[in-house]
Write a protein that holds these residues in place. Structure first.
Motif, PDB file in Angstrom:
ATOM      1  N   ILE A 106      51.742 -16.846   2.648  1.00  0.00           N
ATOM      2  CA  ILE A 106      50.324 -16.843   3.032  1.00  0.00           C
ATOM      3  C   ILE A 106      50.173 -17.920   4.110  1.00  0.00           C
ATOM      4  CG2 ILE A 106      49.642 -18.415   1.135  1.00  0.00           C
ATOM      5  CD1 ILE A 106      47.100 -16.550   0.867  1.00  0.00           C
ATOM      6  N   PHE A 107      49.220 -17.711   5.035  1.00  0.00           N
ATOM      7  CA  PHE A 107      49.234 -18.464   6.297  1.00  0.00           C
ATOM      8  C   PHE A 107      47.842 -19.012   6.605  1.00  0.00           C
ATOM      9  CE2 PHE A 107      50.435 -18.415  10.990  1.00  0.00           C
ATOM     10  CZ  PHE A 107      51.578 -19.192  10.848  1.00  0.00           C
ATOM     11  N   PRO A 108      47.397 -20.053   5.862  1.00  0.00           N
ATOM     12  CA  PRO A 108      46.047 -20.568   6.100  1.00  0.00           C
ATOM     13  C   PRO A 108      45.916 -21.400   7.383  1.00  0.00           C
ATOM     14  CG  PRO A 108      47.156 -21.900   4.458  1.00  0.00           C
ATOM     15  CD  PRO A 108      48.076 -20.739   4.758  1.00  0.00           C
ATOM     16  N   ASP A 109      44.692 -21.435   7.889  1.00  0.00           N
ATOM     17  CA  ASP A 109      44.313 -22.214   9.071  1.00  0.00           C
ATOM     18  C   ASP A 109      43.957 -23.624   8.584  1.00  0.00           C
ATOM     19  OD1 ASP A 109      42.704 -23.432  11.032  1.00  0.00           O
ATOM     20  OD2 ASP A 109      41.842 -21.524  11.695  1.00  0.00           O
ATOM     21  N   ILE A 110      44.626 -24.641   9.137  1.00  0.00           N
ATOM     22  CA  ILE A 110      44.390 -26.012   8.646  1.00  0.00           C
ATOM     23  C   ILE A 110      43.715 -26.891   9.705  1.00  0.00           C
ATOM     24  CG2 ILE A 110      46.186 -26.023   6.872  1.00  0.00           C
ATOM     25  CD1 ILE A 110      46.838 -27.558  10.283  1.00  0.00           C
ATOM     26  N   THR A 111      43.151 -26.242  10.741  1.00  0.00           N
ATOM     27  CA  THR A 111      42.596 -27.040  11.843  1.00  0.00           C
ATOM     28  C   THR A 111      41.397 -27.893  11.409  1.00  0.00           C
ATOM     29  OG1 THR A 111      41.425 -25.053  12.546  1.00  0.00           O
ATOM     30  CG2 THR A 111      43.392 -25.603  13.776  1.00  0.00           C
ATOM     31  N   CYS A 112      40.748 -27.524  10.287  1.00  0.00           N
ATOM     32  CA  CYS A 112      39.588 -28.302   9.815  1.00  0.00           C
ATOM     33  C   CYS A 112      39.989 -29.736   9.434  1.00  0.00           C
ATOM     34  CB  CYS A 112      38.928 -27.614   8.633  1.00  0.00           C
ATOM     35  SG  CYS A 112      40.016 -27.508   7.208  1.00  0.00           S
ATOM     36  N   MET A 163      44.387 -32.170  12.037  1.00  0.00           N
ATOM     37  CA  MET A 163      45.822 -32.459  12.241  1.00  0.00           C
ATOM     38  C   MET A 163      46.508 -31.261  12.891  1.00  0.00           C
ATOM     39  SD  MET A 163      46.990 -34.007   8.588  1.00  0.00           S
ATOM     40  CE  MET A 163      45.818 -34.818   7.527  1.00  0.00           C
ATOM     41  N   THR A 164      47.656 -31.536  13.534  1.00  0.00           N
ATOM     42  CA  THR A 164      48.507 -30.423  13.967  1.00  0.00           C
ATOM     43  C   THR A 164      49.215 -29.893  12.717  1.00  0.00           C
ATOM     44  OG1 THR A 164      50.462 -31.797  14.272  1.00  0.00           O
ATOM     45  CG2 THR A 164      48.995 -31.566  16.176  1.00  0.00           C
ATOM     46  N   SER A 165      49.837 -28.730  12.841  1.00  0.00           N
ATOM     47  CA  SER A 165      50.528 -28.203  11.654  1.00  0.00           C
ATOM     48  C   SER A 165      51.657 -29.126  11.210  1.00  0.00           C
ATOM     49  CB  SER A 165      51.078 -26.800  11.820  1.00  0.00           C
ATOM     50  OG  SER A 165      50.811 -26.195  12.985  1.00  0.00           O
ATOM     51  N   ALA A 166      52.363 -29.720  12.159  1.00  0.00           N
ATOM     52  CA  ALA A 166      53.462 -30.622  11.780  1.00  0.00           C
ATOM     53  C   ALA A 166      52.920 -31.864  11.072  1.00  0.00           C
ATOM     54  CB  ALA A 166      54.276 -31.009  13.014  1.00  0.00           C
ATOM     55  N   GLN A 167      51.826 -32.420  11.611  1.00  0.00           N
ATOM     56  CA  GLN A 167      51.222 -33.605  10.963  1.00  0.00           C
ATOM     57  C   GLN A 167      50.750 -33.259   9.554  1.00  0.00           C
ATOM     58  OE1 GLN A 167      48.141 -34.292  13.825  1.00  0.00           O
ATOM     59  NE2 GLN A 167      49.253 -35.926  14.899  1.00  0.00           N
ATOM     60  N   PHE A 168      50.124 -32.100   9.423  1.00  0.00           N
ATOM     61  CA  PHE A 168      49.615 -31.680   8.116  1.00  0.00           C
ATOM     62  C   PHE A 168      50.779 -31.623   7.110  1.00  0.00           C
ATOM     63  CE2 PHE A 168      48.561 -28.617   4.852  1.00  0.00           C
ATOM     64  CZ  PHE A 168      47.201 -28.787   4.611  1.00  0.00           C
ATOM     65  N   CYS A 169      51.870 -30.992   7.500  1.00  0.00           N
ATOM     66  CA  CYS A 169      52.993 -30.805   6.562  1.00  0.00           C
ATOM     67  C   CYS A 169      53.641 -32.142   6.201  1.00  0.00           C
ATOM     68  CB  CYS A 169      54.032 -29.863   7.157  1.00  0.00           C
ATOM     69  SG  CYS A 169      53.364 -28.209   7.360  1.00  0.00           S
ATOM     70  N   VAL A 209      55.416 -25.195   5.327  1.00  0.00           N
ATOM     71  CA  VAL A 209      56.114 -25.191   6.620  1.00  0.00           C
ATOM     72  C   VAL A 209      55.094 -25.113   7.762  1.00  0.00           C
ATOM     73  CG1 VAL A 209      57.876 -23.996   7.995  1.00  0.00           C
ATOM     74  CG2 VAL A 209      58.038 -23.986   5.502  1.00  0.00           C
ATOM     75  N   PRO A 210      55.263 -25.923   8.815  1.00  0.00           N
ATOM     76  CA  PRO A 210      54.310 -25.846   9.934  1.00  0.00           C
ATOM     77  C   PRO A 210      54.355 -24.465  10.598  1.00  0.00           C
ATOM     78  CG  PRO A 210      55.941 -27.612  10.283  1.00  0.00           C
ATOM     79  CD  PRO A 210      56.319 -26.903   9.028  1.00  0.00           C
ATOM     80  N   GLU A 229      54.515 -20.730  19.139  1.00  0.00           N
ATOM     81  CA  GLU A 229      53.311 -21.448  19.577  1.00  0.00           C
ATOM     82  C   GLU A 229      52.040 -20.903  18.946  1.00  0.00           C
ATOM     83  OE1 GLU A 229      52.747 -21.714  23.831  1.00  0.00           O
ATOM     84  OE2 GLU A 229      54.761 -22.579  23.999  1.00  0.00           O
ATOM     85  N   ALA A 230      52.000 -19.578  18.745  1.00  0.00           N
ATOM     86  CA  ALA A 230      50.787 -18.971  18.170  1.00  0.00           C
ATOM     87  C   ALA A 230      50.591 -19.373  16.709  1.00  0.00           C
ATOM     88  CB  ALA A 230      50.836 -17.454  18.309  1.00  0.00           C
ATOM     89  N   GLY A 231      51.615 -20.005  16.115  1.00  0.00           N
ATOM     90  CA  GLY A 231      51.496 -20.451  14.718  1.00  0.00           C
ATOM     91  C   GLY A 231      50.888 -21.840  14.590  1.00  0.00           C
ATOM     92  N   GLU A 232      50.664 -22.515  15.739  1.00  0.00           N
ATOM     93  CA  GLU A 232      50.065 -23.855  15.678  1.00  0.00           C
ATOM     94  C   GLU A 232      48.653 -23.758  15.073  1.00  0.00           C
ATOM     95  OE1 GLU A 232      51.213 -27.054  16.180  1.00  0.00           O
ATOM     96  OE2 GLU A 232      49.235 -27.434  15.363  1.00  0.00           O
ATOM     97  N   GLY A 233      48.361 -24.720  14.184  1.00  0.00           N
ATOM     98  CA  GLY A 233      47.049 -24.699  13.526  1.00  0.00           C
ATOM     99  C   GLY A 233      47.091 -24.017  12.167  1.00  0.00           C
TER     100      GLY A 233
END
Ligand SMILES: Cc1ncc(COP(=O)(O)O)c(C=O)c1O
Length: 300
Positions: free
Chosen positions: A233-239, A242-248, A260-261, A267-271
């Protein structure tokens, strides 16, 4: 028998098919985000991966519009993989039909990674790309035993391809690999013949986890679409800002939950982040609790 080759996982199938097919500089279209091995295998074969962005607004389905913008006279093939890793997206036969038209129009070969074909939920239906009109002679199907039969460590898979193409792939396979492990092949025969009920029980368990994790993510305020296949499952974490790497990185440090980021898949997986639900319900419930605490802390 001359259209099927048993391989060391879908991974070998992908690599051998690309090595057989690719001339230096050939461009291979890859929907983004997608499984990390695709661009790596394209580069190893001397090709150039061309990433075709897909978007959450379309449930990460690849569109002809996006493909037409990126196709060039150098485009040789396209990799497609639904149900998708990392998004869990499934495309219907109706949605795939225009992609088949595009493939025909530009005289391309398709590498269809169908490894999650048994793991489908709700009213979704799996469509093999090779079954679409005129696609059988253009499609190399990659499949394996790692997902539906949980035989990942046995390293067993197969390629289905038109005779002439498979003959070229076989040359590489026979000198580089010789054959897939025979004990694993005996296991594979039992899996195909006798394990339908076990696979169905496993699918139902994944389905239960999928529903729990989807609700958990919605409840913590993360935008997410409900996946129809695979076990991701692939949630949006931009709220969280953080970047996806920072979030992880922060999540694993603070809450000891590993996801996993999305950017690892293109690139389209960022966020976004990819969460796997190939874990026990108990682990998932605990992880959701920790993630909810984490998201509440950083939500902007
Ligand atoms: C989309 C996809 N294709 C292929 C593979 C690799 O499969 P195998 O174990 O058969 O090499 C994976 C594994 O994660 C995957 O997600």
């Amino acid at each position: 028998k001359d259209e099927i080759l048993v391989t060391v996982g879908a991974s070998e199938g992908l690599t051998m098919a690309l090595l057989a097919l690719t001339e230096p500089g050939d461009e291979i279209l890859i929907p983004d985000p997608a499984y990390v091995a695709y661009p790596a295998a394209v580069r190893a074969a001397g090709g150039v991966p061309v990433f075709v962005p897909t978007y959450a607004k379309d449930d990460f389905k690849v569109t002809v519009e996006a493909l037409e913008k990126l196709v060039t006279p150098k485009t040789k093939a396209m990799v497609i993989g639904y149900p998708n890793n990392p998004t869990g997206t499934v495309m219907t036969a109706e949605e795939l039909a225009p992609i088949a038209e595009f493939v025909k129009k530009h005289d391309l070969v398709v590498m269809s990674d169908e490894i999650y074909c048994e793991l489908i939920y709700d009213d979704a239906k799996f469509t093999s790309f090779a079954k679409l009109p005129d696609m059988r002679e253009r499609t190399i199907v990659l499949n394996g035993f790692s997902k539906a039969y949980a035989m990942t460590g046995m390293r067993l898979g197969y390629i289905c391809a038109p005779r002439e193409g498979l003959a070229q792939i076989l040359k590489l396979h026979q000198y580089m690999i010789m054959c897939a492990n025979t004990q694993a092949q005996y296991g594979g025969v039992v899996a195909l013949r006798d394990c339908k009920a076990e696979t169905e029980a496993m699918r139902q368990e994944y389905d239960r986890r999928r529903k729990v994790i989807y609700k958990g993510l919605v409840d913590m305020g993360l935008p997410v679409f409900q996946p129809k296949g695979a076990f991701y499952i692939f949630p949006d974490i931009t709220c969280t800002g953080m970047t996806s790497a920072q979030f992880c990185e922060t999540l694993v440090k603070e809450e000891k939950v590993a996801v996993v980021p999305g950017s690892a898949f293109g690139e389209a997986g960022e966020g976004y982040v990819r969460i796997s639900y190939a874990a026990s319900m108990e682990t998932i419930e605990e992880a959701l609790k920790r993630m909810a605490r984490f998201v509440a802390k950083y939500h902007k």
